[in-house]
Design a protein around this motif. Structure first.
Motif, PDB file in Angstrom:
ATOM      1  N   GLY A 164      25.406  49.715  37.693  1.00 34.95           N
ATOM      2  CA  GLY A 164      24.835  49.035  36.532  1.00 34.95           C
ATOM      3  C   GLY A 164      25.363  47.624  36.371  1.00 34.95           C
ATOM      4  N   LYS A 165      25.646  47.245  35.107  1.00 39.06           N
ATOM      5  CA  LYS A 165      26.123  45.896  34.810  1.00 39.06           C
ATOM      6  C   LYS A 165      27.508  45.616  35.381  1.00 39.06           C
ATOM      7  N   GLN A 166      28.250  46.679  35.722  1.00 41.71           N
ATOM      8  CA  GLN A 166      29.565  46.480  36.313  1.00 41.71           C
ATOM      9  C   GLN A 166      29.472  45.801  37.680  1.00 41.71           C
ATOM     10  N   ARG A 167      28.329  45.923  38.327  1.00 39.69           N
ATOM     11  CA  ARG A 167      28.169  45.279  39.636  1.00 39.69           C
ATOM     12  C   ARG A 167      28.225  43.762  39.498  1.00 39.69           C
ATOM     13  N   ALA A 168      27.619  43.221  38.443  1.00 31.30           N
ATOM     14  CA  ALA A 168      27.695  41.781  38.207  1.00 31.30           C
ATOM     15  C   ALA A 168      29.104  41.377  37.802  1.00 31.30           C
ATOM     16  N   ARG A 169      29.747  42.181  36.985  1.00 36.03           N
ATOM     17  CA  ARG A 169      31.095  41.854  36.518  1.00 36.03           C
ATOM     18  C   ARG A 169      32.073  41.743  37.685  1.00 36.03           C
ATOM     19  N   PHE A 170      32.021  42.705  38.604  1.00 36.86           N
ATOM     20  CA  PHE A 170      32.965  42.706  39.723  1.00 36.86           C
ATOM     21  C   PHE A 170      32.437  41.962  40.947  1.00 36.86           C
ATOM     22  N   GLY A 171      31.115  41.773  41.039  1.00 35.86           N
ATOM     23  CA  GLY A 171      30.537  41.198  42.242  1.00 35.86           C
ATOM     24  C   GLY A 171      30.303  39.714  42.202  1.00 35.86           C
ATOM     25  N   MET A 172      30.319  39.098  41.001  1.00 36.62           N
ATOM     26  CA  MET A 172      29.994  37.679  40.896  1.00 36.62           C
ATOM     27  C   MET A 172      31.049  36.913  40.111  1.00 36.62           C
ATOM     28  N   VAL A 173      31.274  35.687  40.517  1.00 41.93           N
ATOM     29  CA  VAL A 173      32.209  34.796  39.829  1.00 41.93           C
ATOM     30  C   VAL A 173      31.703  34.528  38.417  1.00 41.93           C
ATOM     31  N   GLY A 174      32.615  34.542  37.455  1.00 43.33           N
ATOM     32  CA  GLY A 174      32.242  34.295  36.063  1.00 43.33           C
ATOM     33  C   GLY A 174      32.806  32.992  35.538  1.00 43.33           C
ATOM     34  N   LYS A 175      33.249  33.016  34.289  1.00 46.65           N
ATOM     35  CA  LYS A 175      33.694  31.799  33.615  1.00 46.65           C
ATOM     36  C   LYS A 175      35.004  31.237  34.174  1.00 46.65           C
ATOM     37  N   GLU A 176      35.707  32.039  34.984  1.00 46.31           N
ATOM     38  CA  GLU A 176      36.989  31.567  35.504  1.00 46.31           C
ATOM     39  C   GLU A 176      36.838  30.427  36.507  1.00 46.31           C
ATOM     40  N   ASP A 177      35.624  30.229  37.034  1.00 43.40           N
ATOM     41  CA  ASP A 177      35.369  29.126  37.963  1.00 43.40           C
ATOM     42  C   ASP A 177      33.951  28.639  37.697  1.00 43.40           C
ATOM     43  N   LEU A 178      33.793  27.889  36.595  1.00 44.79           N
ATOM     44  CA  LEU A 178      32.468  27.548  36.081  1.00 44.79           C
ATOM     45  C   LEU A 178      31.574  26.849  37.096  1.00 44.79           C
ATOM     46  N   GLN A 179      32.161  26.039  37.952  1.00 40.80           N
ATOM     47  CA  GLN A 179      31.366  25.305  38.930  1.00 40.80           C
ATOM     48  C   GLN A 179      30.629  26.252  39.880  1.00 40.80           C
ATOM     49  N   TYR A 180      31.226  27.434  40.097  1.00 39.95           N
ATOM     50  CA  TYR A 180      30.645  28.379  41.058  1.00 39.95           C
ATOM     51  C   TYR A 180      30.270  29.705  40.407  1.00 39.95           C
ATOM     52  N   GLU A 181      30.038  29.651  39.098  1.00 44.64           N
ATOM     53  CA  GLU A 181      29.631  30.854  38.375  1.00 44.64           C
ATOM     54  C   GLU A 181      28.353  31.425  39.000  1.00 44.64           C
ATOM     55  N   GLY A 182      28.346  32.734  39.214  1.00 44.20           N
ATOM     56  CA  GLY A 182      27.189  33.374  39.831  1.00 44.20           C
ATOM     57  C   GLY A 182      27.286  33.483  41.338  1.00 44.20           C
ATOM     58  N   GLY A 183      28.275  32.795  41.921  1.00 44.40           N
ATOM     59  CA  GLY A 183      28.515  32.938  43.350  1.00 44.40           C
ATOM     60  C   GLY A 183      29.317  34.198  43.621  1.00 44.40           C
ATOM     61  N   SER A 184      29.636  34.440  44.876  1.00 45.02           N
ATOM     62  CA  SER A 184      30.352  35.662  45.229  1.00 45.02           C
ATOM     63  C   SER A 184      31.151  35.458  46.503  1.00 45.02           C
ATOM     64  N   TYR A 185      32.369  36.010  46.525  1.00 51.83           N
ATOM     65  CA  TYR A 185      33.185  35.990  47.741  1.00 51.83           C
ATOM     66  C   TYR A 185      32.699  37.105  48.655  1.00 51.83           C
ATOM     67  N   LEU A 186      32.259  36.712  49.828  1.00 57.82           N
ATOM     68  CA  LEU A 186      31.651  37.625  50.794  1.00 57.82           C
ATOM     69  C   LEU A 186      32.608  37.793  51.972  1.00 57.82           C
ATOM     70  N   PHE A 187      33.059  39.031  52.188  1.00 59.29           N
ATOM     71  CA  PHE A 187      33.997  39.293  53.285  1.00 59.29           C
ATOM     72  C   PHE A 187      33.412  40.366  54.184  1.00 59.29           C
ATOM     73  N   VAL A 188      33.543  40.162  55.501  1.00 54.02           N
ATOM     74  CA  VAL A 188      32.964  41.114  56.447  1.00 54.02           C
ATOM     75  C   VAL A 188      33.960  41.486  57.546  1.00 54.02           C
ATOM     76  N   GLN A 189      33.847  42.734  58.004  1.00 53.28           N
ATOM     77  CA  GLN A 189      34.570  43.230  59.172  1.00 53.28           C
ATOM     78  C   GLN A 189      33.644  44.172  59.935  1.00 53.28           C
ATOM     79  N   LYS A 190      33.638  44.030  61.241  1.00 48.92           N
ATOM     80  CA  LYS A 190      32.892  44.957  62.097  1.00 48.92           C
ATOM     81  C   LYS A 190      33.876  45.982  62.651  1.00 48.92           C
ATOM     82  N   TYR A 191      33.749  47.225  62.183  1.00 49.11           N
ATOM     83  CA  TYR A 191      34.618  48.312  62.629  1.00 49.11           C
ATOM     84  C   TYR A 191      33.919  49.138  63.705  1.00 49.11           C
ATOM     85  N   VAL A 192      34.626  49.433  64.768  1.00 51.28           N
ATOM     86  CA  VAL A 192      34.145  50.347  65.804  1.00 51.28           C
ATOM     87  C   VAL A 192      35.003  51.609  65.753  1.00 51.28           C
TER      88      VAL A 192
END
Length: 320
Positions: A164-192
């Motif tokens: 639900g709404k918790q996905r936006a809370r934890f998934g997107m930058v908020g007021k703590e970095d106003l210039q990039y509000e709505g952005g998201s830190y994207l991290f990836v790993q390919k596991y074999v």
């Protein structure tokens, strides 16, 4: 009012909080040395916007989306806004006593999702048509939904995801970095995965690795769950004891030619610190030495941090 309620009112974010779809293609690109990347990037921004809009009109029921992430070095080379997002850096390897979360290059990451694989393929081809002259595609992984959202290892993946709404809370930058509000830190790993070793375990032994029961997906009681199980180490809290979460869009993949069975781990989060702390618990252990038992069967071949800016930021750079 919950801070997540304000997101759509002030800007448009990329589709980072949607749930995993049936088919996915993940692509990582690295810019060629001395290439004229600015015009290509501006064209890519336009293509991404066009793809998302076009498929939303043509195939709304297929939940098609293209999300673009940008690495730290690419951010600098492309002269994107400064200061950069607060936690965007090159990912630093996490070295445990036995296993290492490696760091690998990546300038641009694309996450294509759709119910119909045709849409993912067409989006990948459209992006490649722009980037081929200025960048090399160093990774492409085709993910698929396995049964009821399980990984190749047979356990449901992403059970602890916010909903639900918790996905936006934890998934997107908020007021703590106003210039990039709505952005998201994207991290990836390919596991074999080492499937031969994994399949040599009994179901009960596998359940102790995950800390969950295989069929029901119910977490083991604390007095039974091993301290080095995946569920014991992947969950972290803040100083007040509140759960910290990330939005996982992991997908299983299979490469028959290389005899690879794997999981493409992908997280979207409002801060990279949360993901990084989870990785430290897995690789270093909590306490140190008590590493995540799943690493005995799963080797990370890649590890790269990107930032997925808001649609508003990308639109400011797209070719007219």
């Amino acid at each position: 009012m919950n801070s997540s309620d304000n997101y759509e009112k002030h800007f448009e974010s990329q589709n980072v909080t949607d749930y995993p779809n049936t088919n996915t293609i993940f692509c990582v690109w690295v810019f060629k040395k001395d290439a004229d990347i600015q015009p290509a990037f501006e064209q890519v921004c336009a293509v991404v916007a066009n793809l998302n809009h076009s498929f939303a009109v043509r195939m709304p029921e297929d939940r098609v989306s293209c999300v673009m992430g940008i690495g730290y070095e690419a951010w600098i080379k492309l002269n994107l806004p400064t200061p950069v997002p607060k936690e965007l850096t090159n990912f630093r390897p996490i070295v445990g006593e036995k296993y290492t979360a490696v760091s690998t290059p990546g300038d641009i990451h694309f996450h294509f999702r759709a119910a119909n694989i045709s849409a993912c393929i067409d989006m990948s081809v459209a992006i490649a048509a722009v980037l081929n002259t200025v960048a090399d595609r160093v990774e492409e992984v085709h993910g698929f939904r396995y049964w009821d959202g399980r990984s190749i290892l047979g356990f449901v993946d992403g059970t602890e995801n916010p909903i639900g709404k918790q996905r936006a809370r934890f998934g997107m930058v908020g007021k703590e970095d106003l210039q990039y509000e709505g952005g998201s830190y994207l991290f990836v790993q390919k596991y074999v995965h080492n499937m031969e070793a994994w399949n040599s375990l009994s179901d009960e032994q596998q359940e102790k690795v995950f800390g969950r029961y295989k069929i029901s997906d119910i977490e083991m009681p604390e007095n039974i769950k091993p301290g080095n199980s995946h569920s014991a180490l992947a969950g972290i809290t803040d100083a007040q004891g509140n759960d910290l979460k990330i939005v996982r869009d992991n997908m299983p993949f299979r490469n028959a030619a290389k005899n690879e069975f794997g999981t493409y781990f992908i997280s979207y989060a409002n801060t990279f610190s949360t993901t990084n702390e989870m990785l430290k618990c897995m690789y270093i252990g909590n306490p140190p030495g008590n590493y995540d038992r799943i690493l005995d069967f799963s080797i990370a071949q890649t590890g790269t941090l990107f930032f997925a800016p808001s649609v508003d930021l990308l639109n400011a750079y797209k070719a007219k």
